[in-house]
Scaffold this motif. Sequence first.
Motif, mmCIF file in Angstrom:
data_model
loop_
_atom_site.group_PDB
_atom_site.id
_atom_site.type_symbol
_atom_site.label_atom_id
_atom_site.label_comp_id
_atom_site.label_asym_id
_atom_site.label_seq_id
_atom_site.Cartn_x
_atom_site.Cartn_y
_atom_site.Cartn_z
ATOM 1 N N GLU A 35 14.513 -8.841 60.455
ATOM 2 C CA GLU A 35 13.054 -8.884 60.620
ATOM 3 C C GLU A 35 12.345 -8.022 59.539
ATOM 4 N N VAL A 36 11.027 -8.514 59.493
ATOM 5 C CA VAL A 36 10.166 -7.680 58.663
ATOM 6 C C VAL A 36 9.019 -7.139 59.783
ATOM 7 N N ILE A 37 8.742 -5.805 59.921
ATOM 8 C CA ILE A 37 7.967 -5.461 60.901
ATOM 9 C C ILE A 37 6.873 -4.407 60.570
ATOM 10 N N GLU A 38 5.864 -3.948 60.989
ATOM 11 C CA GLU A 38 4.986 -2.762 60.803
ATOM 12 C C GLU A 38 5.600 -1.335 61.410
ATOM 13 N N ASN A 39 5.630 -0.700 60.621
ATOM 14 C CA ASN A 39 6.229 0.765 61.063
ATOM 15 C C ASN A 39 5.056 1.867 61.144
#
Length: 809
Positions: A754-758
């Motif tokens: 997955e690719v998410i905000e951090n």
Amino acid sequence: MINALSGHRGGPQTASASGSTTEPASTTASTPSQLMTLVKWMAQMLEKDIPSSEGEFHSSCKDGQILCELINKIKPNTISKINKSHFTFKHMENLESFLKSAVSLGYSEQIFAAGEFYEGRNLQTTIQCLLKFAAFISKCSWYSGIKITLPAEQSRAELQTKRRSVHPVWTGTEESASPSVPSTGSLNKRPVSRASLLAPRRISTFDQIDPEADAQIRSWINAMLGISLPRNCIASMKDGVLLCQLLNKIVPNTIPPSKIIIPSPGKILTQPEMERNVAVYLGACTSVGITLKSLFAVSDLVQSRNSLAVLIHIQDLFNWAVKQPTYTGPKITAPAQPPAPVHRPNSILAAARANTVTTSSSSASVPASQGTHLFAWVNSFLERQGKKIVDPKQDFCDSTNLFFLIEELIGQNIGFYELIPTLPWHKLQNAALVVQLVSELCNSPPTCTPMDIVFGSVEPISRFLQGIQTSLDMSFIQKQLGPERFRCYVASALLKSENAYVTSLTQLLEDMIIPIKNALGTPKQILNREEMAIVFSHFEAIVTHHTMLLLNIQERLSSFNSAHKLGDIFTTKMEWLPKLYADYAANSENSFPTVQTLRHTNKAFAALLITCEQKWGKDFHAFISMPIRRVHIYKLYLQELLQATPHTHDDFPLIEVALRMFKSAVVSVGDCWALTDNNRKVQFIEESIAGSFDPLTGVYLREGFLVIADAGLEDTYFFLFNDRLIFTTYKKPARAEDKVFTFRSSFFVADFEEVIENDWEAPDGTHGHAIEVVTTNFSLILVSKSAEDKAEWLEALQGALATFKQLGS
């Protein structure tokens, strides 16, 4: 001697080498007995069976091999190379070799047009002409082989061909029977390209002589003969006198004065007298060693059918003359010649860095007033996108305005250039891309270098814009010429463009495809059949179709004027194009990654690529993408041709049909255009990264600076493709040949979860604009420079992952 008076009827369908003799009847159309006479003579000459039915005779002779063998039987070693290839253009070369050799043996009649004979048209007339050629050879004093004669009572008028003579010539002189002095207008001109050898090239009404070349030629001839020629010096050579005097000045006493017809004071020569002088001159040229391919046809000069062919001949004559040991004339600047291929880096981007991209031979300056008009012309298109050129030195240096201009002109979005260049590398990459793109669209060498654009050199940029204007802005040209002249201009431009296109196609075919095909199944095999099918899919078919199309265009334009039709060429001679090009475009998705992989894994293929790219002066993908660009050029021609054609003109509905066909073709290759641009972008990126990594074969999505959280690295630069994320470090190159990036690592999209905000927090307690890429083994936190940049990276990374999952399911 074969007697041609007996009338043979019927008989077997194959003539043997020991067949009896017969003779053609005196008719304007050939008879079976005439064909049998010809076949039996040829069979005896060649000592092998020749089919004697008209269809089988044509099939056996259309590739030109038998006819070339016949010439060599008549006079050994006349034709040094007979092509055995199955390619159409090689067959055409054989036919042209036969026709040229007939001329070199002194034959002064038109036998056939190569394209016409290849397609099987006017076979009966051709059979008669071949018989006349055989009879001519039989009468030559130097010939001692099997002879054939035509009946004495058969007059010239009875054997006159029904079709239009391609090269009307003066005949009947003592030179016509000499094998060393051809006196005919069917001498072939120096071809603009190999493709122009396919049929007699008859262009006259629209040929434009370059004033600079004309001035150089005048300067040389004036110095040689001590005269003062007016402008358009080709017209002054029309009677042949000046040419004969010029050759005698170069090689004294080549042409005896008694053979030159000099006009009386105040009078001009008749056309037959002019033709005789020119024919004597051409024959003398061959006697001193000037090659046939450098000559022109008598009618090209006397009837002003092709001034360009005469101009090219004079250029060749100058280059030949100054190399002669006896030459004592002036060695002034040679008339302009097409630029010779130069060896340079196979990478267009590397060449751009070194500023070695070859430009057009024309370096004439653009007047300041014209430059002002050019920039105003550019702004008329840029204003549609809210852009404007204010300072030419600054406003072109990143090339984005040039891309905007081209997009407006061709009605096609051009992807994968840097819209907001942030690095010098981006500017250079954009400049290299736009120079290459314009060269492909215009089928001509670039008129400026990428470095000219990057450094804002106004003079070469103006030349570059001028080339774009005259090649791609048909509405501008139409305003200059008016509707009627514009129709003739489009016809001429179509021929020149098609000729250049076929030349380029043929170059790839000869330099790469044929050697690779010849090596199949041998110890030196370069590619296997499957790899060939992927890399060069449908390319040979495209070459064959366009070679024949060029013949049809040449034939139509031999007597074209604004009242004639042009649209039917597109509707009846190009009906194959939409499907063939759609199939070609569909294969492009597989072709590029295959080539990229082979560059790294196949040493023989890589070596051949490097050799060819150095010879061509451009990269392999420039050739492979040509058909994709070409469809848009046809559409441009048709759009403007329709506007210049009255609704009442017979051509109007044909152009409408053709335009609909090509708009459909543009749609079918539209995605491939974007893919082609992507491939070029990917190649540039790969060439700019130092280090060892798997070949880049995916679709380019995004690039830019990102910081790896807590890694302590500077100048980290990432490239995102649909299959991987490439991690590099950027370093401004110290030298032109240095790589811009150094490879560090690859992260494959297949490993992404997955690719998410951090909400990563920087050491100073501030929250950065961070993205977290979660993989099967670790998490990678990337920090962007702004909230906007973060949002764009997040969208691109998530999009790549979503596409991969969708394809996987």
